[in-house]
Enzyme design. Sequence first.
Site, PDB file in Angstrom:
ATOM      1  N   ILE A  41       0.834  -1.210   0.000  1.00  0.00           N
ATOM      2  CA  ILE A  41       0.000   0.000   0.000  1.00  0.00           C
ATOM      3  C   ILE A  41       0.866   1.256   0.000  1.00  0.00           C
ATOM      4  O   ILE A  41       0.401   2.350   0.299  1.00  0.00           O
ATOM      5  CB  ILE A  41      -0.944   0.014   1.235  1.00  0.00           C
ATOM      6  CG1 ILE A  41      -0.132  -0.092   2.537  1.00  0.00           C
ATOM      7  CG2 ILE A  41      -1.957  -1.118   1.148  1.00  0.00           C
ATOM      8  CD1 ILE A  41      -0.957   0.187   3.788  1.00  0.00           C
ATOM      9  N   HIS A  57      -4.835  -4.134  -2.295  1.00  0.00           N
ATOM     10  CA  HIS A  57      -5.134  -3.758  -0.907  1.00  0.00           C
ATOM     11  C   HIS A  57      -5.208  -2.246  -0.721  1.00  0.00           C
ATOM     12  O   HIS A  57      -5.101  -1.743   0.397  1.00  0.00           O
ATOM     13  CB  HIS A  57      -4.103  -4.372   0.057  1.00  0.00           C
ATOM     14  CG  HIS A  57      -4.252  -5.858   0.207  1.00  0.00           C
ATOM     15  ND1 HIS A  57      -3.354  -6.630   0.887  1.00  0.00           N
ATOM     16  CD2 HIS A  57      -5.223  -6.703  -0.244  1.00  0.00           C
ATOM     17  CE1 HIS A  57      -3.751  -7.904   0.841  1.00  0.00           C
ATOM     18  NE2 HIS A  57      -4.873  -7.967   0.170  1.00  0.00           N
ATOM     19  N   CYS A  65     -13.791  10.045   2.036  1.00  0.00           N
ATOM     20  CA  CYS A  65     -14.872  10.200   3.018  1.00  0.00           C
ATOM     21  C   CYS A  65     -15.790   8.985   2.949  1.00  0.00           C
ATOM     22  O   CYS A  65     -16.202   8.574   1.869  1.00  0.00           O
ATOM     23  CB  CYS A  65     -15.657  11.471   2.710  1.00  0.00           C
ATOM     24  SG  CYS A  65     -17.182  11.590   3.663  1.00  0.00           S
ATOM     25  N   CYS A  87     -14.446  14.962   7.040  1.00  0.00           N
ATOM     26  CA  CYS A  87     -14.632  15.506   5.701  1.00  0.00           C
ATOM     27  C   CYS A  87     -15.172  16.938   5.819  1.00  0.00           C
ATOM     28  O   CYS A  87     -16.218  17.153   6.435  1.00  0.00           O
ATOM     29  CB  CYS A  87     -15.634  14.622   4.962  1.00  0.00           C
ATOM     30  SG  CYS A  87     -16.137  15.226   3.360  1.00  0.00           S
ATOM     31  N   THR A 128       5.957 -13.246  -1.611  1.00  0.00           N
ATOM     32  CA  THR A 128       4.819 -13.757  -0.852  1.00  0.00           C
ATOM     33  C   THR A 128       4.933 -15.271  -0.737  1.00  0.00           C
ATOM     34  O   THR A 128       5.407 -15.933  -1.654  1.00  0.00           O
ATOM     35  CB  THR A 128       3.457 -13.396  -1.508  1.00  0.00           C
ATOM     36  OG1 THR A 128       2.428 -14.188  -0.898  1.00  0.00           O
ATOM     37  CG2 THR A 128       3.443 -13.668  -2.989  1.00  0.00           C
ATOM     38  N   ILE A 169      14.081 -10.139  -4.119  1.00  0.00           N
ATOM     39  CA  ILE A 169      13.578  -9.783  -5.448  1.00  0.00           C
ATOM     40  C   ILE A 169      14.546  -8.836  -6.154  1.00  0.00           C
ATOM     41  O   ILE A 169      14.834  -8.994  -7.337  1.00  0.00           O
ATOM     42  CB  ILE A 169      12.180  -9.136  -5.339  1.00  0.00           C
ATOM     43  CG1 ILE A 169      11.239 -10.078  -4.587  1.00  0.00           C
ATOM     44  CG2 ILE A 169      11.610  -8.847  -6.703  1.00  0.00           C
ATOM     45  CD1 ILE A 169       9.859  -9.498  -4.364  1.00  0.00           C
TER      46      ILE A 169
HETATM   47 ZN   LIG Z   1     -17.852  13.716   2.999  1.00  0.00          ZN
END
Ligand SMILES: [Zn+2]
Length: 178
Positions: A41, A57, A65, A87, A128, A169
Site C-alpha cells: 500500500i 489492498h 470520506c 470531511c 509472498t 527480489i
Molecule cells: Zn464527505
Amino acid sequence: MFFDYFRRNLDCRGVQPNDAHKKLAEMERRGKLDGVITQNIDGLHQKAGSRNVWEIHGSALRSYCVSCHAEYGKDYVFENAEEIPHCPKCGKMVRPDVTLYGELLPQRAYEEAVALIRYADLLVIGGTSLEVGSAAQLAHMYHGKYLVIINKGRTKMEGKADLVFHDSISKVLNTIQI
Ligand SMILES: [Zn+2]
C-alpha cells in the site's frame, strides 16, 4: 487507535523505491512487462515509474470520506490535527483507502488484476509465501505458459513453477538484462 497506528507505522510518503521497483518500471517502459499487481500500500511502484499498477489492498497515499466519497490526497490523514479526520464537505470520517482485514478488496483493482493474470503468458510471483489471502487466490487463476517464483522462503506453488529463486527480489531482478 487505528488512526494513531496508521500515522505512526504506515507513513510511507518519504520512502523511496528499491532496485526491484525500478527494474519493473524499466521493463514496463520497454514493453517487456504488462503490469504489476501488488498487495503493498506504499505506492512505490508508481513512484518508480510503473504505470499499469493494480493495488489490490489499496493505498496509504489516498483517503476518502466514508459518506460522500470525496477523495483526499496523501497528506490529509497524516497531517490532520484531529484524532479522527473529518470531511470538510459533509462532516463524516475520512479514512485511508486501504483494505482492512475482513473488508472486500477494491473491485476495479481486483477485476483488472484478474484480467492481467488470465491473459498473461508469464507470471512472476515475488515476495509472498502464498499461504493465504488475495495473492494466493489470484495466483491460482493463472494458467499461462511460464511461472517464476522469487521469494526468500518457500512458497506453496513451487511445484508448478518453471523457475524458483530463494533470494531477494531486487537481487534476482538486477541480474536480468533488458
Ligand atoms: Zn464527505
